[in-house]
Structure formats: C-alpha cells, structure tokens
Design a protein around this motif. Structure first.
Motif, mmCIF file in Angstrom:
data_model
loop_
_atom_site.group_PDB
_atom_site.id
_atom_site.type_symbol
_atom_site.label_atom_id
_atom_site.label_comp_id
_atom_site.label_asym_id
_atom_site.label_seq_id
_atom_site.Cartn_x
_atom_site.Cartn_y
_atom_site.Cartn_z
ATOM 1 N N PHE A 12 0.858 -1.375 0.026
ATOM 2 C CA PHE A 12 0.164 -0.055 -0.115
ATOM 3 C C PHE A 12 0.804 1.249 0.157
ATOM 4 C CE2 PHE A 12 -2.885 -3.236 1.733
ATOM 5 C CZ PHE A 12 -4.143 -3.122 1.097
ATOM 6 N N MET A 13 2.086 1.008 -0.202
ATOM 7 C CA MET A 13 3.075 2.257 -0.250
ATOM 8 C C MET A 13 3.801 2.260 -1.817
ATOM 9 S SD MET A 13 4.556 1.627 3.665
ATOM 10 C CE MET A 13 5.573 3.450 3.867
ATOM 11 N N SER A 14 4.161 3.595 -1.983
ATOM 12 C CA SER A 14 4.960 3.469 -3.188
ATOM 13 C C SER A 14 6.258 3.012 -2.820
ATOM 14 C CB SER A 14 5.159 5.032 -3.735
ATOM 15 O OG SER A 14 5.658 5.768 -2.788
ATOM 16 N N PRO A 15 7.010 2.426 -3.838
ATOM 17 C CA PRO A 15 8.543 2.283 -3.503
ATOM 18 C C PRO A 15 9.236 3.320 -2.933
ATOM 19 C CG PRO A 15 8.003 1.558 -5.641
ATOM 20 C CD PRO A 15 6.940 2.254 -5.219
ATOM 21 N N GLU A 16 9.141 4.576 -3.220
ATOM 22 C CA GLU A 16 9.763 5.680 -2.710
ATOM 23 C C GLU A 16 9.473 5.787 -1.314
ATOM 24 O OE1 GLU A 16 9.443 5.735 -7.138
ATOM 25 O OE2 GLU A 16 8.018 5.989 -5.342
ATOM 26 N N GLU A 17 8.131 5.830 -0.837
ATOM 27 C CA GLU A 17 7.766 5.842 0.435
ATOM 28 C C GLU A 17 8.459 4.714 1.404
ATOM 29 O OE1 GLU A 17 3.382 7.678 0.365
ATOM 30 O OE2 GLU A 17 3.470 5.683 -0.295
ATOM 31 N N TRP A 18 8.281 3.512 0.861
ATOM 32 C CA TRP A 18 8.777 2.612 1.742
ATOM 33 C C TRP A 18 10.574 2.715 1.875
ATOM 34 C CZ3 TRP A 18 7.355 -1.741 4.530
ATOM 35 C CH2 TRP A 18 8.485 -2.703 4.768
ATOM 36 N N ASP A 19 11.293 3.153 0.939
ATOM 37 C CA ASP A 19 12.591 3.253 0.786
ATOM 38 C C ASP A 19 12.885 4.444 1.842
ATOM 39 O OD1 ASP A 19 13.084 1.554 -0.970
ATOM 40 O OD2 ASP A 19 13.574 2.814 -2.403
ATOM 41 N N TYR A 20 12.128 5.275 1.946
ATOM 42 C CA TYR A 20 12.301 6.438 3.004
ATOM 43 C C TYR A 20 12.084 6.154 4.297
ATOM 44 C CZ TYR A 20 12.160 10.843 5.343
ATOM 45 O OH TYR A 20 12.213 12.020 6.278
ATOM 46 N N TRP A 21 10.874 5.445 4.446
ATOM 47 C CA TRP A 21 10.083 5.466 5.927
ATOM 48 C C TRP A 21 10.895 4.181 6.583
ATOM 49 C CZ3 TRP A 21 8.391 9.419 7.940
ATOM 50 C CH2 TRP A 21 7.782 10.604 7.354
ATOM 51 N N TYR A 22 10.856 3.139 5.937
ATOM 52 C CA TYR A 22 11.294 1.832 6.445
ATOM 53 C C TYR A 22 12.841 1.483 6.187
ATOM 54 C CZ TYR A 22 6.770 0.051 8.446
ATOM 55 O OH TYR A 22 5.865 -0.013 9.066
ATOM 56 N N ILE A 34 16.804 12.257 4.204
ATOM 57 C CA ILE A 34 17.359 11.130 4.524
ATOM 58 C C ILE A 34 16.767 11.016 6.230
ATOM 59 C CG2 ILE A 34 18.750 9.627 5.711
ATOM 60 C CD1 ILE A 34 20.778 10.473 3.386
ATOM 61 N N ARG A 35 15.835 9.998 6.579
ATOM 62 C CA ARG A 35 15.279 10.116 7.920
ATOM 63 C C ARG A 35 16.149 9.896 8.796
ATOM 64 N NH1 ARG A 35 10.385 6.183 9.844
ATOM 65 N NH2 ARG A 35 9.591 7.570 11.879
ATOM 66 N N THR A 36 16.353 10.965 9.802
ATOM 67 C CA THR A 36 17.419 10.869 10.815
ATOM 68 C C THR A 36 17.090 9.455 11.566
ATOM 69 O OG1 THR A 36 17.376 13.247 11.045
ATOM 70 C CG2 THR A 36 18.348 12.024 12.967
ATOM 71 N N GLY A 37 18.360 8.831 11.926
ATOM 72 C CA GLY A 37 18.350 7.794 12.677
ATOM 73 C C GLY A 37 18.518 6.319 11.651
#
Length: 419
Positions: A350-360, A383-386
């Motif tokens: 349910f997520m775009s590849p770009e969303e998955w790559d950033y958030w997860y 880039i997501r901190t952490g």
C-alpha cells in the motif's frame, strides 16, 4: 367509513402493552454492531474510522483524549469502551485494575506475521532490547494470570503501531549534529538553550526524557533507568526542579499540535517531540531535526486492548477491527506520520517504493513525499534521521514504562510542572 365512526370503533380495540414505549418497533433485527474505541489522537483519526466502517460493515465510534485522561477513564470505567488504543506504559495499570481482558491470538488473522520486536524485544539478533517495559515483557498472559515474557496463546494487547522518540531541534539556532555520534539527550539541559526548552507533560514519558538528559549531562547515574529507585527519583527531580526554577524550561506540552506551535512560534528551539510533530514542522518549512541520540532512543509500543466488559457481537466486531489494523492499509497510512506497524511487509503493497525506501529502509527520498494530510512533509533528497527501521530499533535506551515507583513519581511530576 366516516372518520368519526372509525375513531369510535378504534377506541374499543385493546393495544399490546409493548406499543407504549415502541421498543420492538425501533429495534432492528439485523442492525450493524457498534464498537466504541477510546484512545489518543495518534491513532484515532477520522480517515481510518471511515475506511474501517466501510470495509468491515460495522459502526465505529471514536473517543479521543489526552493520554492521562483516557487512561483514567478506561481504568475506572471499562464499560465505557470496547477497544482501547494507547501505549504499552498503560498496560500494567489497566491489567491490574481488571479493565481489560486477554486477547486470543488464534482469533488474530495475521498473528504469525507480527515481527520479533513485539514478541521477543529484538528486531534483529544483537539489537539492544532497552530498559523498562519492552513489549514482550508485558505481552503474554502467564498461567498465574500475571503478565510476562513466556509465550502463550493469550496476550494482554494487540501489538501494532510503535516508534522511537527523542527530541527535535531547530537547526537555525542549533548546529546540526551527527546521528548516534554527537546528538545527545544532554542537549535538553544545555545552558546555551535556557528558556527555549520544552518537555512532554506525561509522567510515564517525560520522566525518562529528563532522566536520559541528566545522565547524559553527567549529573547522575541510574542502576536501572527503566525502573528507578525512590532515591534516584528524588535526585532526578531535585535537578529538574532546579533547572525549572532557573527558567531553563519554557514549559511543557500535552499534545502534538502544542509542541508544533511552540517551535513554530519560536518559543522553543529544542524540545521533547513525537515524530508527527517534527514532520509537521518540516512541512511548514521549519528546519526541525529529529535527533538520533547517541545514548539511544526512548521507544514506545502501541497497544490495542479489549475491555473486560465487552461480550457478544461487540467482541466479534472488536476482533474484526483489530484484524483490520494489521491488514495493510492502516500500517501504510501511519507510516506517513513516521510510525511503524508490527507486520510491515503487509503494508508495503500500500506504499510506493519511494515511501517504503524513505520510511522503512532509511534511504534518501527519491521524490517529495506527502503526509497523511496530503501536503508535502518530506522534501526530495531528505534522509530520515536515525536511518532504517531496523537501525532505529536496534538503538533503544528505554521503553515508556510504568515503574514500580509509579505512584511516587506522580506528585514529583506535578511539583516539577508547577514549579
């Protein structure tokens, strides 16, 4: 028949007693069941309620409130809700009060998909488990009806939403640190930021932010930061109240919108923060950095609990809603707030590849990403901190917890807030 004659004849007809209150007429045989869900604004969001109603064919009523408020209501009046959505630090209080009943994992459709973080405390081999109420320590119902880590068929809550928390800081006034290297909880007690610091107003959360800050600053140490002794609590609040009286803290906040407002209005430049607050500020063009402290995160785990008073069709509907939360779409929805779900692979579709790559996956955003409100919350290249999901949950210092000294901390916290 003339009207007058009809009335005269009708007057002699005996009517059933039940007609008086019309209960049999108004009650529908196949009415949709209704469940009442009590919790915080974090998960009780209208878009989720409407979609769940449509897909499940049930009525769902949301009763959101402040953390302390809903915990008090649920503990003292379990008949006022069917499901309770909160954080793991409320479980011991609810269970000991008899406010919730156990959940049968055989009725949870995707139970086998729930990952090891929820079930044994480690997202991967070698990851830090963290002090305090790690979810697996309070998940399983033991033979003696207490809560513990020994796996069993019955659990005290459905593991679902979770995240790591830290603090946010405004990079216009504070130099950007290096994640896990220079960013530190001790920054919350840095004299250079005096008068521009805020703490979350929640005794089972804010106390750990203060403790991590005091320890990182070298002002004290703890034998077990997840279960502080009375003498350690006395020392901690002596330090915190001294800082408060010297004007170090601008104040405390009780909701995510309030935390956003404090930084957006330039009242604070560093504060305890939840992920949606940092994302909201970034969406407003304010360079709020969500820190990855070198000491480790303060983590929390969402819990969905079943009221001890819920039975019959409401109980069945409650299980439907719990299963729906793990069905994919809800996990993808809350990912856009920066939160994780306990069976993420099902949400990936349910997520775009770009969303998955950033958030997860912790990769740079290949394109600008929208939040749950439809506005841009992540700029392209960010880039997501952490880092990744696995990296963040491999660096947990302490979990939100109800300590053995919980009752002792409450007046101390009140004194801190009012000082």
């Amino acid at each position: 028949m003339r009207r007058r004659q009809f009335i005269k004849n009708a007057a002699g007809i005996a009517l059933p007693a039940a007609i008086g209150g019309f209960p049999a007429i108004l009650k529908a045989e196949n009415a949709r069941p209704t469940i009442r869900v009590m919790g915080t604004h974090v998960t009780l969001q209208e878009e989720l309620r409407l979609r769940a109603e449509k897909e499940l064919g049930i009525n769902i009523q949301f009763y959101p409130g402040g953390s302390a408020e809903v915990l008090m209501r649920a503990t003292t009046n379990p008949s006022s809700f069917d499901l309770y959505e909160h954080w793991s630090n409320s479980i011991r209080v609810l269970w000991n009060a008899g406010a919730i009943q156990s959940i049968d994992t055989q009725r949870i459709q995707y139970w086998n998909e729930i990952n090891n973080l929820s079930k044994n405390g480690q997202i991967s081999e070698g990851a830090k488990i963290g002090r305090g109420d790690a979810p697996h320590r309070i998940l399983y119902v033991q033979k003696d009806k207490t809560l513990g880590r020994e796996p069993s068929q019955n659990v005290s809550f459905l593991p679902y939403v979770h995240n790591t928390d830290s603090f946010g800081y405004d990079s216009r006034y504070i130099d950007v640190g290096e994640p896990y290297i220079t960013e530190s909880w001790g920054w919350l007690l840095n004299d250079n930021y005096s008068g521009k610091v805020a703490i979350v107003n929640e005794p089972t959360i804010g106390i750990f932010d203060l403790a991590l800050a005091a320890q990182a600053k070298g002002l004290m140490t703890f034998n077990d930061i997840g279960n502080m002794s009375i003498s350690e609590i006395d020392q901690l609040f002596e330090i915190a109240i001294d800082y408060k009286k010297r004007g170090h803290f601008r104040g405390v906040w009780s909701s995510v919108p309030h935390s956003v407002e404090l930084m957006a209005n330039n009242e604070v430049i560093i504060e305890s923060m939840f992920s949606p607050g940092a994302s909201a500020l970034q969406g407003q063009g304010i360079p709020c950095i969500y820190a990855a402290p070198k000491e480790g995160y303060r983590a929390w785990h969402g819990v969905m609990c079943l009221s001890s008073q819920t039975r019959g069709e409401q109980e069945d509907a409650a299980y439907q809603f719990m299963n729906w939360w793990l069905s994919g779409y809800p996990g993808a929805f809350i990912a856009r707030q920066g939160y994780y779900i306990s069976n993420p692979e099902r949400s990936k579709q349910f997520m775009s590849p770009e969303e998955w790559d950033y958030w997860y996956a912790g990769k740079p955003a290949a394109t600008s990403l929208k939040g749950t409100d439809g506005s841009i919350s992540v700029a392209e290249g960010s880039i997501r901190t952490g880092g990744s999901y696995e990296q963040r949950f491999s660096n947990v210092a302490v979990w939100n917890s109800v300590m053995d000294t919980y009752d002792y901390t409450l007046p101390k916290w009140k004194e801190f807030v009012l000082s």
